[in-house]
Structure formats: structure tokens, C-alpha cells
Write an enzyme that holds these catalytic residues in place. Sequence first.
Site, PDB file in Angstrom:
ATOM      1  N   GLU A   1       3.275   5.609  -3.273  1.00  0.00           N
ATOM      2  CA  GLU A   1       3.470   4.168  -3.061  1.00  0.00           C
ATOM      3  C   GLU A   1       2.086   3.542  -2.928  1.00  0.00           C
ATOM      4  OE1 GLU A   1       5.786   3.838   0.598  1.00  0.00           O
ATOM      5  OE2 GLU A   1       6.512   5.850   0.155  1.00  0.00           O
TER       6      GLU A   1
ATOM      7  N   TYR B   1       8.236  -4.151  -4.887  1.00  0.00           N
ATOM      8  CA  TYR B   1       8.613  -5.162  -3.885  1.00  0.00           C
ATOM      9  C   TYR B   1       7.392  -5.789  -3.249  1.00  0.00           C
ATOM     10  CZ  TYR B   1       7.998  -1.328  -0.480  1.00  0.00           C
ATOM     11  OH  TYR B   1       7.509  -0.286   0.269  1.00  0.00           O
TER      12      TYR B   1
ATOM     13  N   ASP C   1       5.553  -6.425  -0.004  1.00  0.00           N
ATOM     14  CA  ASP C   1       5.494  -5.822   1.325  1.00  0.00           C
ATOM     15  C   ASP C   1       4.958  -6.839   2.333  1.00  0.00           C
ATOM     16  OD1 ASP C   1       5.892  -3.820   3.121  1.00  0.00           O
ATOM     17  OD2 ASP C   1       4.103  -2.689   2.636  1.00  0.00           O
TER      18      ASP C   1
END
EC number: 6.3.1.19
Length: 453
Positions: free
Chosen positions: A9, A55, A57
Site C-alpha cells: 500500500e 482510495y 486516505d
Amino acid sequence: MDRRIFGLENEYGVTCTFRGQRRLSPDEVARYLFRRVVSWGRSSNVFLRNGARLYLDVGSHPEYATPECDNVTELVTHDKAGERILEGLLVDAERRLHEEGIAGDVYLFKNNTDSAGNSYGCHENYLVARHGEFSRLADILIPFLVTRQLLCGAGKVLQTPRGAVYCVSQRAEHIWEGVSSATTRSRPIINTRDEPHADAERYRRLHVIVGDSNMSETTMLLKVGATDLVLRMIEAGTVMRDLTLENPIRAIREVSHDITGRRKVRLASGREASALEVQREYYEKAVDFVERRGIRTGTVEQVLELWGRTLDAIEAEDLDRIGTEIDWVMKYKLIERYRAKHNMTMSHPRVAQIDLAYHDIHRRRGLYYLLERKGQATRICNDLKIFEGKSVPPQTTRARLRGDFIRRAQEQRRDFTVDWVHLKLNDQAQRTVLCKDPFRSVDDRVEKLIAGM
């Protein structure tokens, strides 16, 4: 575990420069970036056809989580595919700004710190077996992870009261605990929040949040590949010397501030060892382990060769030997060449600009990509495979099921909800399939769900 699930990530830094007009806040810039995503996904938190998650964050940082991969080269390819997806969003956001009469350039940086001293992360995920003591795993891993920055730090010009210094790692200054369940407040080396995204009785997900984000494909390969080998040794019960650090948080900063790798850190036993010595211990154990187990595959061979050569090059103070393969060295050489040419100190603002521009993911602007075009960045990925990775999931893991389901649902204009383990059609029947095995890429239940659309 000879076959492991990996995931990366990366949070990206966002900024926008404006030519004489009103400035947009990071939140507004992020909204422009994600406008296209929201228009088809109705959310700024979506799963993609390649099985990945994209997405926004905390703090307006776009985050890209790769799909589950079961080999390290494929993982690096999918991480780079995420970079390309975000580069596409960046170009689109700039175009929209210009259409609205706002003359601005949007920048996305794959780094870990901004000028205000905030830190955002690169999180590594490794599937490990549930049996076995997690505390033993963490105890053996922490000295490795604290000194691993010598192999895979991204490099940073750190401003100190005594002037600027070049450090090995960006993240080292922002780590405050060894093992903890927090990710933002205290920033541990290993995060223990137990969310396996798999069968919790069989697996747990080791969540490592100490590493830097990497631009270099070879550095990324070494980072994950060496960690995988250390995990395999721990899982096999390999006897390791006790290298427990007296104070891992102090040690991580001491290691980062010494690009020679020679500064001694205190061990809990009262002895002292340098980062090079600690890494050498793990490396030699890994070579021995690989020979004994007969697992010298192409990737393992590549990882061991680069690991050993990196330690040798740092020890011999001959960084040219790894000058196209290790991020912190590539950036350091770039900065040193520039400083020599213009007779500048490390504290000069232009040096800070180079430090940042290395991480610009726009391939026409970023300095890493300039090195790549000049043949000064060794590659392991293929551009065609990276392009495919933007829309095609890995074919040997659960990501394939998720990706195929999303593709079919979008083509049929069906409303659906997915996460790492669930695939759900939002129709009257609310049909849902739970995919608990991340190694499984074929599932009759999913095929039935897809066929029924």
C-alpha cells in the site's frame, strides 16, 4: 511458507502550484484528482478491475493498495501499475483545472514526508501462518527491519539545527514504537492490528509500516524479497543469533543518519553491532538457508545477489556498484553531481527540490524517470506488463476472482459491493460470496455469480 501472498500500500503526497491565482487546498486538489473515480465508483474508495483498491486516505493522501500477488516481481509490476493509474488521474485533474480557468500544475509524490514534517507511509503485507508465536516473529524481524533501510531506504535531505544532512531513510524519523496496533498516532515498526483478510484460523497478515516508498523497481524487489526470505527462515525454525536491539527507536534514527552503515548500535545483550554487521548476519543465514532448501529460483537468486552486492558496496564505500539499483544511492549520486556542478551546500533550497522531484510520478517531470530514460535505473518490469496490470488482475490469487467479478458487473451495469473477502451483488437476492482463501483463483461460486448477471 514457500508460496506467500504479498501486498503493498502506498500513500502519495499531493501538491498543486498555481500561477498567480487562488491556491486550492490539498482537499480541493484531491477532489479534482478523484473526480473521475467518483463519477463511476460513486465513492472515493473503490476496488478496480485489476483487483486493487484505490482510495483517499486521511489527510487527502491518495492511497493505492495492490491486488494480492504471490510472487515478488508481479508485486513490483502491480505497484508500478498503481503509479500509472495515479499519473492518469493527475493528467486528468490538470486538464479539468485548465478547463475551469485555473492555471495549475498538480504533483503526486511517491515519498513519505512533506515540507511540514508530516509522514505518510508505504505499508507492506505478508501472509504468515497463524500457528507459531507472533512475538518470536517480531523479535527476530525488528533488528532486520531497523537495519534494512541500508538496502531499501529512499534517501532524504534532513534539515537539522546544524545544517542539512543526507539520510538513508525518510520514514526513520517518524517511527515511535516497535510493535503496536496504531498506524498513525505512534507509528510502530510492525503493526499488530489483526485483520488477516483471509481465514483467521489459518493465517495472519504481517503489516510492516517502517519502510520507505520506492521508485526503483530493483530496490522494491530487494525490500520485499529479502523480508520474505527472513520470514521463511523464521517459519522453518532456523536458529538465529540474538540481535535484539536495546532501543530500536533510537537505533533506527542512528542507522538512517549514517550512510556508511558502520555506526554501532547497542544490542539488548550489551554488545554493539553496526547496521552492516546486522544485515550481514541475516544475509549469510539466508544464503545458507536457500542452499540447504534448494530454493534458488530466478527471483531468489536476484534478491540474494543484489543483497550481497549492496552490503559489499556500502562496506567498500564504492556506491557506484549499486548506483542504478538502490533508491537512496541513486538520489544521493544525483544530488552530489548537482552540488559539485553548482558548488552548493546540502542546505541549498535547490537540493531540497531535487530530493522531492526524484519522487514525482509524472514520467515527463520526475527525476527518477529521467534516470530511467538515460539508462541509469535498472529495471525488472516490462512496460507492457505494467500497462496490462492497470486493468488485469494477477491470475493466480484471489485478486482474479475480484477483478473478474468487478469487470462483469460494470459491463452489465449491475450494482455491487466488494472488499478484500466479499463479492456482493446488490440485487433483491443480495447474493454474496465469501472468499477466505487468498491463494484461490478459481471458485465455482464466483463463476456462478458472474454467469448469473
